[in-house]
Design a protein around this motif. Structure first.
Motif, PDB file in Angstrom:
ATOM      1  N   TYR A 302       0.825  -1.209   0.000  1.00 43.62           N
ATOM      2  CA  TYR A 302       0.000   0.000   0.000  1.00 43.62           C
ATOM      3  C   TYR A 302       0.862   1.262   0.000  1.00 43.62           C
ATOM      4  O   TYR A 302       0.526   2.254  -0.644  1.00 43.62           O
ATOM      5  N   MET A 303       1.959   1.235   0.736  1.00 37.75           N
ATOM      6  CA  MET A 303       2.794   2.429   0.856  1.00 37.75           C
ATOM      7  C   MET A 303       3.413   2.830  -0.476  1.00 37.75           C
ATOM      8  O   MET A 303       3.807   3.985  -0.659  1.00 37.75           O
ATOM      9  N   ASP A 304       3.517   1.898  -1.408  1.00 37.58           N
ATOM     10  CA  ASP A 304       4.072   2.224  -2.717  1.00 37.58           C
ATOM     11  C   ASP A 304       3.131   3.070  -3.559  1.00 37.58           C
ATOM     12  O   ASP A 304       3.538   3.627  -4.581  1.00 37.58           O
ATOM     13  N   ASP A 305       1.874   3.150  -3.157  1.00 39.54           N
ATOM     14  CA  ASP A 305       0.893   3.958  -3.893  1.00 39.54           C
ATOM     15  C   ASP A 305       0.650   5.251  -3.132  1.00 39.54           C
ATOM     16  O   ASP A 305      -0.042   5.264  -2.117  1.00 39.54           O
ATOM     17  N   PRO A 306       1.215   6.381  -3.584  1.00 40.09           N
ATOM     18  CA  PRO A 306       1.094   7.643  -2.838  1.00 40.09           C
ATOM     19  C   PRO A 306      -0.339   8.176  -2.762  1.00 40.09           C
ATOM     20  O   PRO A 306      -0.624   9.064  -1.952  1.00 40.09           O
ATOM     21  N   TYR A 340       9.024   6.987   5.740  1.00 45.54           N
ATOM     22  CA  TYR A 340       9.222   5.931   4.750  1.00 45.54           C
ATOM     23  C   TYR A 340       8.815   6.429   3.365  1.00 45.54           C
ATOM     24  O   TYR A 340       9.519   6.193   2.378  1.00 45.54           O
ATOM     25  N   ARG A 341       7.694   7.122   3.289  1.00 43.34           N
ATOM     26  CA  ARG A 341       7.222   7.631   1.989  1.00 43.34           C
ATOM     27  C   ARG A 341       8.152   8.712   1.463  1.00 43.34           C
ATOM     28  O   ARG A 341       8.418   8.769   0.267  1.00 43.34           O
ATOM     29  N   ARG A 342       8.647   9.563   2.347  1.00 44.02           N
ATOM     30  CA  ARG A 342       9.566  10.625   1.890  1.00 44.02           C
ATOM     31  C   ARG A 342      10.840   9.996   1.330  1.00 44.02           C
ATOM     32  O   ARG A 342      11.343  10.419   0.292  1.00 44.02           O
ATOM     33  N   VAL A 343      11.367   9.008   2.046  1.00 41.89           N
ATOM     34  CA  VAL A 343      12.593   8.345   1.588  1.00 41.89           C
ATOM     35  C   VAL A 343      12.347   7.614   0.274  1.00 41.89           C
ATOM     36  O   VAL A 343      13.202   7.659  -0.642  1.00 41.89           O
ATOM     37  N   SER A 344      11.186   6.954   0.139  1.00 48.05           N
ATOM     38  CA  SER A 344      10.893   6.227  -1.077  1.00 48.05           C
ATOM     39  C   SER A 344      10.800   7.143  -2.266  1.00 48.05           C
ATOM     40  O   SER A 344      11.278   6.831  -3.370  1.00 48.05           O
ATOM     41  N   ARG A 345      10.215   8.325  -2.094  1.00 45.35           N
ATOM     42  CA  ARG A 345      10.082   9.256  -3.215  1.00 45.35           C
ATOM     43  C   ARG A 345      11.421   9.821  -3.647  1.00 45.35           C
ATOM     44  O   ARG A 345      11.634  10.085  -4.820  1.00 45.35           O
ATOM     45  N   SER A 346      12.300   9.977  -2.664  1.00 47.71           N
ATOM     46  CA  SER A 346      13.617  10.578  -3.002  1.00 47.71           C
ATOM     47  C   SER A 346      14.572   9.546  -3.558  1.00 47.71           C
ATOM     48  O   SER A 346      15.585   9.894  -4.134  1.00 47.71           O
TER      49      SER A 346
END
Length: 346
Positions: A302-306, A340-346
């Motif tokens: 789920y976290m992979d879908d912003p 986690y989402r911030r790190v994934s996007r960067s």
């Protein structure tokens, strides 16, 4: 206990019965494909497909369709294959469905025998606000490229419904886990329904009333032979990794606003609660550990879908509030969901 990705590295490759490739060579040639290149790149020989009950490597099977799509420049070749695939072409699994008395019995028999047809795969029925979903997903992390397989498989399953409900039947909605392709308009034409992408699994939505329809080819004698064959192939309960995978997948399919209890999963698997607990203990497994692993795996998906809000993810995993989910997520990953989402996007 979870099943980390590295566990799969020491397992034998997942298999699928070669009936699932019936007619693939003809379709590839019709689209201008070179069979030597397609099958050679996948590591499959045409002789392996001669018998519908022989086994082929599931990763090679998926690679065969991905290679065919690239080589023929037809990105929807899997979709087209599944659209025209008759249930009987699925071999024993297809006959398990169409020889059943009703569509409900046919789908349940497919769910029961699916591990004997194809390994390391999640297949089952999910209820969601009065709508039923037939969900399908390869769970083997060694097979990352599986768009063609997902599209052909849902096409095959759709034709099981059409066998009972008529060729004009359409699902309410279709979902795929992969990203939306460039030529996605053909998907809605093929299924006759809205199609969405980037979802947690591949699934068909249908009405509960559809299940009551009788199968026109109901044949108790044929089913008895199919049942004996499929049961002889079913070894899931003897392998702790496979058994844990089956349980984890069933938990993932049942997770929602509430958490499935041990008895709920036992009932879905067709065994009593005490027998289920005994089997878990035999393999050194804990239901709560498998539940945590299922929530962890779904959370990362789920976290992979912003576009999915954190509060929605928490509810989908059975947490009553975001703070409880955040604490669990920090224990899994060492960071908050927001970070986690911030790190994934960067």
């Amino acid at each position: 206990m979870g099943m980390p990705a590295e566990t799969f590295d020491v397992l034998a490759p997942a298999k699928v019965l070669s009936a699932a490739a019936d007619g693939a060579a003809r379709l590839f040639e019709k689209n201008g494909g070179c069979l030597d290149r397609i099958f050679g790149n996948a590591g499959i020989s045409l002789e392996e497909l001669d018998s519908p009950v022989s086994e082929i490597n599931l990763a090679q099977y998926c690679n065969m369709f991905e290679t065919a799509a690239e080589q023929t420049k037809n990105g929807n070749i899997g979709l087209q294959f599944g659209r025209n695939f008759l249930p009987r072409q699925l071999g024993m699994l297809g006959y398990a469905a169409i020889s059943s008395p009703t569509l409900a019995a046919g789908l349940r028999n497919m769910e029961t025998f699916f591990p004997a047809h194809q390994e390391q795969t999640s297949f089952g029925l999910i209820q969601d606000d009065g709508i039923l979903w037939l969900s399908y997903r390869i769970v083997d992390p060694r097979i990352p490229n599986r768009r063609q397989d997902a599209e052909l498989s849902l096409g095959m399953f759709c034709n099981v419904f059409r066998n009972a409900l008529g060729e004009n039947w359409s699902p309410l909605e279709v979902r795929f886990e992969h990203a939306k392709p460039d030529n996605a308009h053909e998907h809605e034409t093929a299924f006759g329904a809205p199609v969405v992408f980037n979802r947690r699994t591949n699934a068909l939505a249908f009405r509960r009333s559809d299940l009551d329809v009788k199968m026109p080819g109901h044949d108790p004698y044929l089913f008895s032979m199919v049942k004996a064959f499929m049961e002889s192939r079913s070894k899931t309960s003897e392998d702790p990794v496979n058994f844990a995978t089956v349980v984890r997948n069933e938990i993932k399919m049942q997770l929602g606003s509430s958490i499935p209890a041990l008895g709920d999963i036992a009932s879905i698997l067709g065994i009593s609660g005490p027998s289920f607990q005994k089997r878990l203990r035999k393999h050194g497994l804990s239901y709560n550990d498998i539940l945590r692993a299922a929530r962890h795996e779904l959370a990362l998906h789920y976290m992979d879908d912003p576009e999915i809000a954190l509060t929605e993810i928490a509810l989908n995993l059975g947490y009553s509030e975001l703070s409880a989910f955040s604490r669990a997520f920090r224990n899994w990953t060492g960071m908050s969901p927001q970070r986690y989402r911030r790190v994934s996007r960067s």
